[in-house]
Write a protein that holds these residues in place. Structure first.
Motif, short mmCIF file in Angstrom:
data_model
loop_
_atom_site.label_atom_id
_atom_site.label_comp_id
_atom_site.label_asym_id
_atom_site.label_seq_id
_atom_site.Cartn_x
_atom_site.Cartn_y
_atom_site.Cartn_z
N THR A 1 -4.63 19.19 -67.85
CA THR A 1 -5.97 19.51 -68.31
C THR A 1 -6.75 18.24 -68.62
O THR A 1 -6.16 17.19 -68.85
CB THR A 1 -5.93 20.42 -69.55
N ARG A 2 -8.06 18.36 -68.61
CA ARG A 2 -8.93 17.24 -69.01
C ARG A 2 -9.17 17.24 -70.52
O ARG A 2 -9.74 16.32 -71.06
CB ARG A 2 -10.29 17.37 -68.33
N HIS A 3 -8.76 18.30 -71.18
CA HIS A 3 -9.09 18.51 -72.58
C HIS A 3 -7.87 18.28 -73.47
O HIS A 3 -6.79 18.82 -73.19
CB HIS A 3 -9.61 19.93 -72.79
N TRP B 1 -9.36 22.79 -78.42
CA TRP B 1 -9.08 23.29 -77.07
C TRP B 1 -7.62 23.74 -76.99
O TRP B 1 -7.33 24.81 -76.45
CB TRP B 1 -9.34 22.21 -76.01
N ASP C 1 -11.76 31.78 -67.02
CA ASP C 1 -12.48 31.25 -68.19
C ASP C 1 -11.78 30.07 -68.86
O ASP C 1 -12.03 29.79 -70.03
CB ASP C 1 -12.73 32.35 -69.24
N ASP D 1 -10.82 25.90 -68.12
CA ASP D 1 -10.95 24.71 -67.27
C ASP D 1 -9.62 23.98 -67.25
O ASP D 1 -9.31 23.22 -68.18
CB ASP D 1 -12.07 23.82 -67.82
N MET E 1 -7.28 21.40 -64.98
CA MET E 1 -7.41 20.44 -63.90
C MET E 1 -6.46 20.75 -62.75
O MET E 1 -6.85 20.79 -61.59
CB MET E 1 -7.17 19.02 -64.43
#
Length: 161
Positions: free
Chosen positions: A78-80, A85, A133, A135, A137
């Protein structure tokens, strides 16, 4: 927990080892196996339960016999990386009934999810729910062809040596 661990002795470790093997063992049989009176064993069990070391009793169910014949290990990048998150992602994954395990991991990947489902169509349905829903990566699945060792409890007495 550290303070509680300092109070764990060899008899407690024998009790925990016996419970790992058979959580339904009677107190009488448990007391006999660890060399205590039934009352002394009961008091130790109460203390171990109160300390949080014993997390419950579960039955092992053959999910493949129920038609859940596909196990997939899902790796996620993930980018988060914020706490908010991560908490939201955990809640999302907890709602997916196919998930048996979720780990936040180090290295090139961020999360590992173990999924048990009915065949490839079941996995695809899970995948669609997972990514909806959210995000993410990269999501990739590794499909288990054979279970060799599963749900093995660590040898507590061997770990302490």
């Amino acid at each position: 927990m550290i303070a509680e661990m300092e109070k764990i002795d060899e008899i407690d470790m024998r009790i925990l080892s016996c419970l790992q093997k058979d959580g339904t063992i009677s107190q009488r049989d448990l007391a006999d196996r660890v060399g205590l009176s039934q009352n002394a064993c009961w008091r130790r069990l109460q203390r171990l339960n109160a300390s949080g070391l014993v997390l419950g009793t579960h039955a092992a169910v053959d999910v493949a016999a129920l038609g859940f014949d596909l196990t997939v290990f899902v790796m996620i990048r993930t980018r988060h990386h914020s706490k908010e998150w991560a908490d939201s992602f955990r809640k999302h994954v907890e709602r997916l009934p196919e998930v048996t395990d979720l780990y936040r991991i180090g290295g090139d990947w961020d999360y590992l999810i173990k999924v048990v489902t009915r065949g490839m169509a079941g996995y695809d349905a899970f995948y669609q729910k997972l990514i909806t829903d959210f995000d993410l990566m990269t999501v990739t699945g590794f499909f288990s062809m054979e279970t060799i060792i599963s749900n093995r409890m660590p040898d507590l007495r061997g770990l302490t040596r």
